[in-house]
Design an enzyme around this catalytic site. Structure first.
Site, PDB file in Angstrom:
ATOM      1  N   SER A   1       0.827  -1.212   0.000  1.00  0.00           N
ATOM      2  CA  SER A   1       0.000   0.000   0.000  1.00  0.00           C
ATOM      3  C   SER A   1       0.862   1.264   0.000  1.00  0.00           C
ATOM      4  O   SER A   1       2.013   1.253   0.448  1.00  0.00           O
ATOM      5  CB  SER A   1      -0.906   0.026   1.241  1.00  0.00           C
ATOM      6  OG  SER A   1      -1.658  -1.158   1.317  1.00  0.00           O
TER       7      SER A   1
HETATM    8  N1  SAH Z   1      -0.412  -5.166   4.066  1.00  0.00           N
HETATM    9  C1  SAH Z   1       0.364  -5.454   2.864  1.00  0.00           C
HETATM   10  C2  SAH Z   1      -0.343  -5.090   1.580  1.00  0.00           C
HETATM   11  C3  SAH Z   1      -1.465  -5.976   1.340  1.00  0.00           C
HETATM   12  S1  SAH Z   1      -1.998  -6.241  -0.300  1.00  0.00           S
HETATM   13  C4  SAH Z   1       1.727  -4.823   2.915  1.00  0.00           C
HETATM   14  O1  SAH Z   1       2.040  -4.118   3.878  1.00  0.00           O
HETATM   15  O2  SAH Z   1       2.507  -5.078   1.993  1.00  0.00           O
HETATM   16  C5  SAH Z   1      -3.312  -7.351   0.112  1.00  0.00           C
HETATM   17  C6  SAH Z   1      -2.856  -8.761   0.408  1.00  0.00           C
HETATM   18  O3  SAH Z   1      -4.008  -9.483   0.851  1.00  0.00           O
HETATM   19  C7  SAH Z   1      -2.325  -9.514  -0.805  1.00  0.00           C
HETATM   20  O4  SAH Z   1      -1.034  -9.979  -0.551  1.00  0.00           O
HETATM   21  C8  SAH Z   1      -3.323 -10.666  -0.961  1.00  0.00           C
HETATM   22  O5  SAH Z   1      -2.723 -11.857  -1.428  1.00  0.00           O
HETATM   23  C9  SAH Z   1      -3.854 -10.814   0.447  1.00  0.00           C
HETATM   24  N2  SAH Z   1      -5.144 -11.503   0.570  1.00  0.00           N
HETATM   25  C10 SAH Z   1      -6.220 -11.491  -0.280  1.00  0.00           C
HETATM   26  N3  SAH Z   1      -7.210 -12.247   0.206  1.00  0.00           N
HETATM   27  C11 SAH Z   1      -6.778 -12.759   1.401  1.00  0.00           C
HETATM   28  C12 SAH Z   1      -7.347 -13.630   2.371  1.00  0.00           C
HETATM   29  N4  SAH Z   1      -8.570 -14.138   2.247  1.00  0.00           N
HETATM   30  N5  SAH Z   1      -6.609 -13.931   3.470  1.00  0.00           N
HETATM   31  C13 SAH Z   1      -5.341 -13.439   3.625  1.00  0.00           C
HETATM   32  N6  SAH Z   1      -4.754 -12.632   2.723  1.00  0.00           N
HETATM   33  C14 SAH Z   1      -5.451 -12.281   1.634  1.00  0.00           C
END
Ligand code: SAH
Length: 230
Positions: A81
């Site tokens: 993000s």
């Molecule tokens: N917080 C992260 C950015 C997140 S991007 C950072 O600091 O880099 C969102 C993430 O959520 C992605 O990696 C995606 O694979 C994950 N995601 C999507 N659905 C999910 C689920 N049901 N459970 C866990 N992770 C999930």
């Protein structure tokens, strides 16, 4: 599409040194976070953002873009993000040094690292297994030992470590997952983007007994929450 313009300006330049990353990070805090139009004020949050080496959580080829005012690709179709969003969500969570926090969507592990400087324990779940493994290794390598990573579907939360004082969700479901509300302690806070791509709102939710009070605080763009096959 996103990689090309980024690479033209970020990939060709000389590799930055640690001291230039430090200077870029300081500027990021001043211009993108603490500046009047942005308004992040929590000193602990500003300090964590000024300390955690964001460039260690992005692909090598994009390290020179690590402190830009933008999200960046981290592989597997996912993104880290924008720094402002990380700081904004962390501030809204009102982190306390005694808190145990659950994060859904580990991605690069950067948000978990920021939180881990502010709270007692961070539990973070990532559905894409190679991302979970990489984030776990990076968090360990950089000494964020109070952050634990689980590869799995965060919709279900992490019952073994519940209840949590706070929950932060960094992917967008179409409704607030009931298991997450259940795993929040009474009085606990959750910050979560909800809605389809193009029409998401960030909600701040507080649990009171069996009820949850929620308010929309910002329109946002997150990747959708995936569900594991049952
Ligand atoms: N917080 C992260 C950015 C997140 S991007 C950072 O600091 O880099 C969102 C993430 O959520 C992605 O990696 C995606 O694979 C994950 N995601 C999507 N659905 C999910 C689920 N049901 N459970 C866990 N992770 C999930």
């Amino acid at each position: 599409m996103l990689l090309l313009p980024l690479c033209q300006s970020a990939c060709d330049s000389q590799p930055a040194t640690e001291s230039s990353f430090l200077a870029q990070r300081k500027r990021m805090v001043e211009e993108q976070l603490a500046a009047p139009g942005r308004g992040i004020q929590n000193p602990g949050v500003l300090d964590a953002m000024a300390t955690v080496p964001r460039h260690e959580f992005v692909p090598k080829a994009l390290q020179n873009a690590a402190y830009w005012d933008e999200p960046l690709p981290i592989g597997y179709g996912q993104t880290i993000s924008q720094p402002f969003i990380v700081a904004f969500m962390t501030e809204k969570l009102d982190p306390k040094t005694t808190d145990r926090v659950l994060e859904i969507g580990t991605g690069s592990g950067y948000q978990a690292a920021v939180l881990s400087r502010l709270v007692a324990e961070v539990y973070t779940i990532e559905i894409v297994e190679p991302l979970a493994k990489r984030a776990e290794a990076d968090l360990k390598r950089l000494g964020y030992n109070n952050a634990k990573v689980l590869a799995g579907d965060g919709y279900k939360g992490w019952p073994d470590h519940a209840p949590f004082d706070a929950i932060i969700v960094t992917c967008a479901p179409d409704h607030v997952p009931q298991p997450l509300i259940e795993q929040l302690r009474d009085g606990g806070r959750m910050i979560i983007p909800v809605g389809p791509p193009g029409n998401q709102q960030l909600y701040l939710l507080q649990k009171h007994g069996t009820k949850a009070e929620q308010q929309a605080i910002l329109p946002v763009r997150f990747v959708p929450m995936k569900r594991a096959q049952e």
